[in-house]
Design an enzyme around this catalytic site. Sequence first.
Site, PDB file in Angstrom:
ATOM      1  CG  HIS A   1      -0.369   0.272   2.520  1.00 39.21           C
ATOM      2  ND1 HIS A   1      -0.078  -0.725   3.428  1.00 39.21           N
ATOM      3  CD2 HIS A   1       0.003   1.428   3.121  1.00 39.21           C
ATOM      4  CE1 HIS A   1       0.424  -0.190   4.526  1.00 39.21           C
ATOM      5  NE2 HIS A   1       0.489   1.122   4.360  1.00 39.21           N
TER       6      HIS A   1
ATOM      7  CG  ASP B   1      -0.092  -4.082   2.655  1.00 46.96           C
ATOM      8  OD1 ASP B   1       0.087  -3.577   1.536  1.00 46.96           O
ATOM      9  OD2 ASP B   1      -0.211  -3.403   3.699  1.00 46.96           O
TER      10      ASP B   1
ATOM     11  CB  SER C   1       3.215   1.806   6.219  1.00 46.58           C
ATOM     12  OG  SER C   1       2.045   1.950   6.974  1.00 46.58           O
TER      13      SER C   1
END
Length: 400
Positions: free
Chosen positions: A123, A153, A227
């Site tokens: 993402h 992911d 992230s």
Amino acid sequence: MIQRFAFLVWPILSGILAAVALLIYLPDTFAPQTNTVQIRQVDTPSTEMRGPFSYADAVEHAASSVVNIYTRTVVPSSNKQIYSDPSIRKYYDAKTGHKERIQSSLGSGVILSPEGYIATNNHVISGADSIVVALKDGREATATVVGNDPDTDLAVLKINLTNLPSITVSSSANLRVGDVALAIGNPFGVGQTVTMGIISATGRNQLGLNTYEDFIQTDAAINPGNSGGALINAEGNLIGINTAIFTRSGGSQGIGFAIPSDQAKQVMQDLIDHGRVIRGWVGVEAQEITPELAESFGLKDTKGLIIAGIYRDGPAHKAGLLPGDILLEIGGKKIVNSFNSMYSVARMPPGTVLPVKIWRNGEAKELEITVTQRPAIANPITEIPAQPSTEETNKEKASQ
């Protein structure tokens, strides 16, 4: 009068002497009754329980391998109100009123090999037109996408620079709840930041974040921009890739999730070697059994999966499974839930012969399924819509 009670003197005197002797030699005889509670106490902590006063060595060992990732995406935009302003009308297409704009975002990544392969979250880089990686030593490079895996992911990038630092990896299988964990990343774009916590849980799943979930949960602060960054242990070795948080405010509230290092390594290797992740597949759609369903099928508990659909010509179809069968065991292990079963199959290499135990028509049966590679999403497989009759099943099996 005295002579009348003289015979009582010696019994009374003997009783008094006996009572005194009991009080001296057996004091607990007359003590009130109490419940015994055993409490174990240590005066000083053992050497193993004493943590270091600083984690600077661990951070120094890992920090240079954690990078900042900046992405730019060109997106179309339109604004009729702005378009009506003559002073800026020339910047818009005279026919459509559309103008492109640049959307920027940031994240983190981890250099896993000196050759320049970087692990991050899918993402973070999904849909990006350009990706720039900034190292801790000040160098920057444009990255190319080697491959991505939305189901976990994860994504792998590649940069072409020399003398790249790479992180050392520790197996996530050895993690224990309570272990120290440090998160390194670029939260909110302020620059590389380190936060500390512990491993709060392992094997977290069914969160609705990814298809295949096996998260490490930690209370080390993870914020937007973290992230794709590194979750390391007290020795500075990678144990996870920071991915998501549960929050009501948009910031960290002590519930963060990281993809285990073992899973990240396997996905990265598959993406480099094959361009996609190789997963096992048996070709069924299953749902968990409710107490009502268990009772209707004559089962003692709800530990099982009912086959809701089977992919035509898939491994399960060829092995003889039918819609309506109930899976009781896979690979000799009893069914826990649908996610654990799906994930265990996905980790099996294609070609594995998988014994399964099913419940059909009131009795248990054993079959063997040969696991194959999970098909690409671009090639859908038709499902068998309903359970065929016995006659149709025999014809179908005979024609294979």
